[in-house]
Design a protein around this motif. Structure first.
Motif, mmCIF file in Angstrom:
data_model
loop_
_atom_site.group_PDB
_atom_site.id
_atom_site.type_symbol
_atom_site.label_atom_id
_atom_site.label_comp_id
_atom_site.label_asym_id
_atom_site.label_seq_id
_atom_site.Cartn_x
_atom_site.Cartn_y
_atom_site.Cartn_z
ATOM 1 N N GLU A 135 0.820 -1.220 0.000
ATOM 2 C CA GLU A 135 0.000 0.000 0.000
ATOM 3 C C GLU A 135 0.848 1.262 0.000
ATOM 4 O O GLU A 135 0.321 2.361 -0.181
ATOM 5 C CB GLU A 135 -0.942 0.017 1.224
ATOM 6 N N GLY A 136 2.155 1.116 0.211
ATOM 7 C CA GLY A 136 3.031 2.273 0.348
ATOM 8 C C GLY A 136 3.759 2.626 -0.932
ATOM 9 O O GLY A 136 3.414 2.162 -2.016
ATOM 10 N N PHE A 137 4.779 3.461 -0.779
ATOM 11 C CA PHE A 137 5.592 3.896 -1.907
ATOM 12 C C PHE A 137 6.992 4.244 -1.408
ATOM 13 O O PHE A 137 7.217 4.404 -0.215
ATOM 14 C CB PHE A 137 4.975 5.126 -2.597
ATOM 15 N N ARG A 138 7.918 4.375 -2.339
ATOM 16 C CA ARG A 138 9.272 4.844 -2.075
ATOM 17 C C ARG A 138 9.677 5.749 -3.228
ATOM 18 O O ARG A 138 9.468 5.400 -4.396
ATOM 19 C CB ARG A 138 10.287 3.699 -2.015
ATOM 20 N N ILE A 139 10.246 6.900 -2.923
ATOM 21 C CA ILE A 139 10.792 7.785 -3.949
ATOM 22 C C ILE A 139 12.245 8.054 -3.580
ATOM 23 O O ILE A 139 12.532 8.529 -2.491
ATOM 24 C CB ILE A 139 10.037 9.127 -4.043
ATOM 25 N N VAL A 140 13.145 7.727 -4.504
ATOM 26 C CA VAL A 140 14.574 7.944 -4.293
ATOM 27 C C VAL A 140 14.986 9.166 -5.114
ATOM 28 O O VAL A 140 14.691 9.246 -6.313
ATOM 29 C CB VAL A 140 15.389 6.706 -4.710
ATOM 30 N N ARG A 141 15.643 10.125 -4.427
ATOM 31 C CA ARG A 141 16.123 11.348 -5.076
ATOM 32 C C ARG A 141 17.548 11.624 -4.602
ATOM 33 O O ARG A 141 17.903 11.248 -3.489
ATOM 34 C CB ARG A 141 15.238 12.539 -4.716
ATOM 35 N N PHE A 142 18.305 12.303 -5.461
ATOM 36 C CA PHE A 142 19.689 12.623 -5.125
ATOM 37 C C PHE A 142 19.977 14.099 -5.308
ATOM 38 O O PHE A 142 19.427 14.756 -6.193
ATOM 39 C CB PHE A 142 20.672 11.804 -5.981
#
Length: 150
Positions: free
Chosen positions: A32-39
């Motif tokens: 049900e969740g999410f992950r966003i990877v940013r640099f």
């Protein structure tokens, strides 16, 4: 940092540590969740690119932000004992990412690598975060501005 000239998850060329990991992911352990990877364009004293992993385990509202580091490691292919040819294979590159999950009760240094066959992040614990379209994550303007590790 070494250039990779690899194809990113969205098909664009990437050439800086972390570029290949930037994007939206699902986590099969938290469907049900999410992950966003940013640099960011900053590097720590070990030469690793700094960034964040924002996410939630239960919905599309950001619950946490974790520090991440990325690097590109080159590994020269094993040399052949019969070196009758003067040409050698170019080095291969391994894109690695480390996430500090300690604020969520997890490891401080969970390491993953880019999995081009599965198009996602393969973690050392066996989990795979598949890359998903941005529509599966909240829009960037719905995420708080994150202070990157510095």
């Amino acid at each position: 940092m070494a250039a990779t000239d690899a194809d990113g998850a969205d098909g664009t060329k990437v050439n800086a540590a972390g570029d290949i990991f930037a994007g939206c992911y699902a986590d099969p352990n938290h469907p049900e969740g999410f992950r966003i990877v940013r640099f960011a364009d900053t590097y720590d004293t070990l030469g690793r690119r700094e960034g964040t992993c924002d996410g939630s385990d239960t919905d599309l509202v950001k619950d946490w932000s974790l520090p991440v580091w990325a690097s590109v490691l080159s590994s020269s292919p094993a040399s052949s004992s019969s070196s009758s040819s003067s040409s050698s294979s170019p080095p291969s590159y391994i894109n690695t990412i480390i996430v500090d999950f300690s604020s969520k009760g997890g490891p401080a240094d969970l390491q993953g690598t880019w999995d081009p066959q599965e198009v996602g992040i393969r973690w050392v614990d066996g989990n795979l975060w598949p890359f998903v379209p941005a529509s599966k994550c909240p829009p960037p303007d719905n995420l708080d501005e994150v202070s990157l590790v510095g």
